[in-house]
Scaffold this motif. Structure first.
Motif, PDB file in Angstrom:
ATOM      1  N   SER A 110       3.383 -65.647  56.137  1.00 46.11           N
ATOM      2  CA  SER A 110       3.394 -64.533  57.096  1.00 46.11           C
ATOM      3  C   SER A 110       2.101 -64.544  57.909  1.00 46.11           C
ATOM      4  O   SER A 110       1.456 -63.514  58.087  1.00 46.11           O
ATOM      5  N   ALA A 111       1.753 -65.729  58.398  1.00 47.62           N
ATOM      6  CA  ALA A 111       0.495 -65.886  59.136  1.00 47.62           C
ATOM      7  C   ALA A 111       0.591 -65.228  60.511  1.00 47.62           C
ATOM      8  O   ALA A 111       1.685 -65.036  61.044  1.00 47.62           O
ATOM      9  N   ARG A 112      -0.558 -64.871  61.050  1.00 49.64           N
ATOM     10  CA  ARG A 112      -0.613 -64.314  62.412  1.00 49.64           C
ATOM     11  C   ARG A 112      -1.274 -65.323  63.335  1.00 49.64           C
ATOM     12  O   ARG A 112      -2.226 -66.000  62.942  1.00 49.64           O
ATOM     13  N   ILE A 113      -0.774 -65.379  64.558  1.00 53.02           N
ATOM     14  CA  ILE A 113      -1.370 -66.295  65.528  1.00 53.02           C
ATOM     15  C   ILE A 113      -2.714 -65.718  65.970  1.00 53.02           C
ATOM     16  O   ILE A 113      -2.806 -64.542  66.326  1.00 53.02           O
ATOM     17  N   GLU A 114      -3.752 -66.548  65.929  1.00 54.11           N
ATOM     18  CA  GLU A 114      -5.072 -66.093  66.388  1.00 54.11           C
ATOM     19  C   GLU A 114      -5.360 -66.621  67.779  1.00 54.11           C
ATOM     20  O   GLU A 114      -5.956 -65.939  68.597  1.00 54.11           O
ATOM     21  N   ASP A 115      -4.937 -67.860  68.039  1.00 45.82           N
ATOM     22  CA  ASP A 115      -5.203 -68.438  69.360  1.00 45.82           C
ATOM     23  C   ASP A 115      -4.231 -69.598  69.602  1.00 45.82           C
ATOM     24  O   ASP A 115      -3.800 -70.250  68.649  1.00 45.82           O
ATOM     25  N   ALA A 132       7.680 -78.803  77.736  1.00 45.51           N
ATOM     26  CA  ALA A 132       7.055 -78.953  76.420  1.00 45.51           C
ATOM     27  C   ALA A 132       7.974 -78.257  75.425  1.00 45.51           C
ATOM     28  O   ALA A 132       8.231 -77.059  75.545  1.00 45.51           O
ATOM     29  N   VAL A 133       8.518 -79.016  74.498  1.00 44.67           N
ATOM     30  CA  VAL A 133       9.391 -78.405  73.495  1.00 44.67           C
ATOM     31  C   VAL A 133       8.564 -78.139  72.244  1.00 44.67           C
ATOM     32  O   VAL A 133       8.092 -79.075  71.587  1.00 44.67           O
ATOM     33  N   VAL A 134       8.373 -76.864  71.928  1.00 47.20           N
ATOM     34  CA  VAL A 134       7.466 -76.502  70.841  1.00 47.20           C
ATOM     35  C   VAL A 134       8.260 -75.962  69.647  1.00 47.20           C
ATOM     36  O   VAL A 134       9.159 -75.127  69.817  1.00 47.20           O
ATOM     37  N   ALA A 135       7.935 -76.467  68.470  1.00 42.32           N
ATOM     38  CA  ALA A 135       8.551 -75.961  67.235  1.00 42.32           C
ATOM     39  C   ALA A 135       8.074 -74.536  67.015  1.00 42.32           C
ATOM     40  O   ALA A 135       6.873 -74.298  66.885  1.00 42.32           O
ATOM     41  N   GLY A 136       9.002 -73.580  66.986  1.00 42.08           N
ATOM     42  CA  GLY A 136       8.635 -72.180  66.783  1.00 42.08           C
ATOM     43  C   GLY A 136       8.237 -71.921  65.341  1.00 42.08           C
ATOM     44  O   GLY A 136       8.341 -72.797  64.480  1.00 42.08           O
ATOM     45  N   PHE A 137       7.721 -70.704  65.067  1.00 41.23           N
ATOM     46  CA  PHE A 137       7.593 -70.204  63.693  1.00 41.23           C
ATOM     47  C   PHE A 137       6.443 -70.835  62.915  1.00 41.23           C
ATOM     48  O   PHE A 137       6.195 -70.490  61.790  1.00 41.23           O
ATOM     49  N   ASP A 155      10.403 -65.899  67.684  1.00 39.58           N
ATOM     50  CA  ASP A 155      10.281 -64.941  68.795  1.00 39.58           C
ATOM     51  C   ASP A 155       8.807 -64.721  69.119  1.00 39.58           C
ATOM     52  O   ASP A 155       8.400 -64.663  70.284  1.00 39.58           O
ATOM     53  N   THR A 156       8.008 -64.600  68.054  1.00 38.64           N
ATOM     54  CA  THR A 156       6.580 -64.362  68.230  1.00 38.64           C
ATOM     55  C   THR A 156       5.905 -65.582  68.846  1.00 38.64           C
ATOM     56  O   THR A 156       5.048 -65.449  69.733  1.00 38.64           O
ATOM     57  N   THR A 157       6.298 -66.774  68.396  1.00 38.84           N
ATOM     58  CA  THR A 157       5.761 -67.979  69.028  1.00 38.84           C
ATOM     59  C   THR A 157       6.023 -67.918  70.536  1.00 38.84           C
ATOM     60  O   THR A 157       5.129 -68.177  71.344  1.00 38.84           O
TER      61      THR A 157
END
Ligand code: ADP
Ligand code: ASP
Ligand code: MG
Length: 412
Positions: A110-115, A132-137, A155-157
């Protein structure tokens, strides 16, 4: 070039055929002149399967290895989406979280994105990459380990990328064509909203409407990201889907805008605790330390210096709550007669910013539930929501009764 973020959820990338459909939609935006960051989820069902494998292998798993396993679903779809785009002659490549990098806290699972560092991806855009295809989550911790952002985290990504790269818009493609007054799978009368305020979406999401992860709405609100939810299956126009936006942009004003539910709740009651100053801290301190996500709290009337304390938490947290309470009792910090866990409850909530200025919403809610013979076990309210805990078997009935009582099928 202007930039769009397009996120495709699990059902939208569930098969190679659906990945092709999604890629075509990306191709349309590229042809419209946009550079695109595509965020993908794992194929639907994949993350559940991976979580199941982890729990079967190691019930008290090391969360770092959980993340190593569970993040793999997104790696597959990112690669497949990039390949599909390349087959369509769209210059695309895949990115895993650590390659971007998406820097997160070390709170594994349950990490939070910092940057989000933008140089690597921007460098490739400058060299002619269009998607750019980015792996979410997923992301990477300060220790260099792979992390995940909690269920629904793609969604958050998506919103975090839209904020970091200054995207014109963040489009969330899913299996319904927008945000509804309630889950359209529960009520056939659910009505699609053209717009919903950030605050309302935040409450609905945190109260169980899984169409957007709560954290994604928080980020969109904070960074003023233009956020749209729409279907990856229908043809789209400029006005398709639901726009999540500031309150001021909304003309429609039902007092209640939506009904949310959460099936995975438990009601825990500590029977006969000593009623003395500091008792709440002695109970909820250890629960917080054990990572139990306590939601509602009710302290009953005290008799002869003893009282019952009831709280609700997610079903998954029950074993941890029991362990924490037993340890606190053992250590002599609290003293209770029994801890009763009722795991057959659900939470149903009504949400609306109109509640700030209208009285009587609670009375109407309780009377609608009463008409269906549904007993309310716990109640909590805040400025724009009222939640009740009820027997799980009545959950769908309660959602439908409340949807009817507040006439949500009609736009105001
Ligand atoms: P994805 O895999 O695309 O991320 P999710 O399953 O996470 O999709 O979220 C979409 C689901 O959210 C819908 O299928 C729907 O059942 C559910 N949902 C719950 N509440 C709502 C709501 N108020 N409006 C729309 N969908 C909702
Ligand atoms: N695949 C992850 C999950 O199922 C993340 C996501 O789809 O948003 O929770
Ligand atoms: Mg989701």
């Amino acid at each position: 070039m202007p930039l769009l973020v397009m996120k495709f959820g699990g059902t939208s990338v569930a098969t190679l055929d659906r990945i092709r459909r999604a890629a075509k939609r990306v191709g349309v935006e590229v042809a419209n002149g946009y550079d695109v960051i595509v965020i993908v989820s794992a194929m639907s069902g994949k993350t559940n399967e991976l979580v199941g494998w982890v729990k079967e292998t190691s019930p008290l798993f090391d969360a770092r290895e959980y993340d190593a396993v569970v993040s793999s679903g997104e790696q597959v779809t990112a690669g497949l989406m990039a390949l599909t785009l390349q087959e369509m002659d769209v210059p695309a490549r895949s990115w895993q979280g650590w390659q971007v990098p998406v820097q997160t806290t070390s709170a594994h699972s349950s990490a939070r994105i910092e940057d989000i560092l933008t140089d690597n991806i921007n460098g490739k855009f400058n060299e002619g990459m269009r998607v750019a295809v980015v792996a979410g989550f997923q992301g990477v911790s300060p220790e260099g380990r792979v992390t995940t952002l909690g269920r629904g985290g793609s969604d958050t990504t998506a919103v975090a990328f839209a904020a970091a790269f200054g995207a014109e818009r963040c489009d969330i493609y899913t299996d319904v064509d927008g945000v509804y007054t309630t889950d359209p799978r529960i009520s056939s009368k659910a009505r699609k909203l053209d717009k919903i305020a950030f605050e309302e979406m935040l409450e609905l999401a945190s109260l169980g409407a899984k169409v957007l992860q709560t954290r994604s709405v928080e980020l969109a609100m904070r960074y003023k990201v233009k956020l749209r939810v729409l279907s990856s299956f229908d043809e789209q126009t400029e006005t398709s889907g639901t726009l999540v936006c500031d309150e001021e942009e909304i003309m429609e004003s039902n007092v209640v805008s939506g009904v949310a539910y959460s099936r995975d709740e438990a009601k825990m009651t500590l029977i006969s605790v000593a009623d003395r100053p500091g008792i709440a801290a002695a109970i909820f301190g250890p629960l917080a330390e054990a990572g139990v996500n306590v939601d509602m709290i009710v302290q009953n009337i005290s008799e002869e210096g003893r009282t019952d304390m009831t709280f609700s938490c997610p079903n998954d947290d029950v074993p941890r709550a029991q362990k924490a309470m037993a340890a606190a009792k053992e250590a002599g910090h609290i003293n209770y007669h029994d801890l009763v866990a009722d795991t057959d409850v659900a939470k149903v909530s009504v949400v609306g910013i109109g509640m700030r200025s209208h009285a009587g919403v609670a009375a109407k809610m309780f009377s609608a539930l009463n008409s269906e013979g549904i007993n309310i076990k716990v109640i909590t309210t805040s400025e724009i929501k009222i939640s009740v805990l009820i027997d799980r078997k009545y959950m769908e009935l309660a959602v439908q009764a409340l949807h009817d009582a507040f006439e949500l099928e009609k736009a105001s």
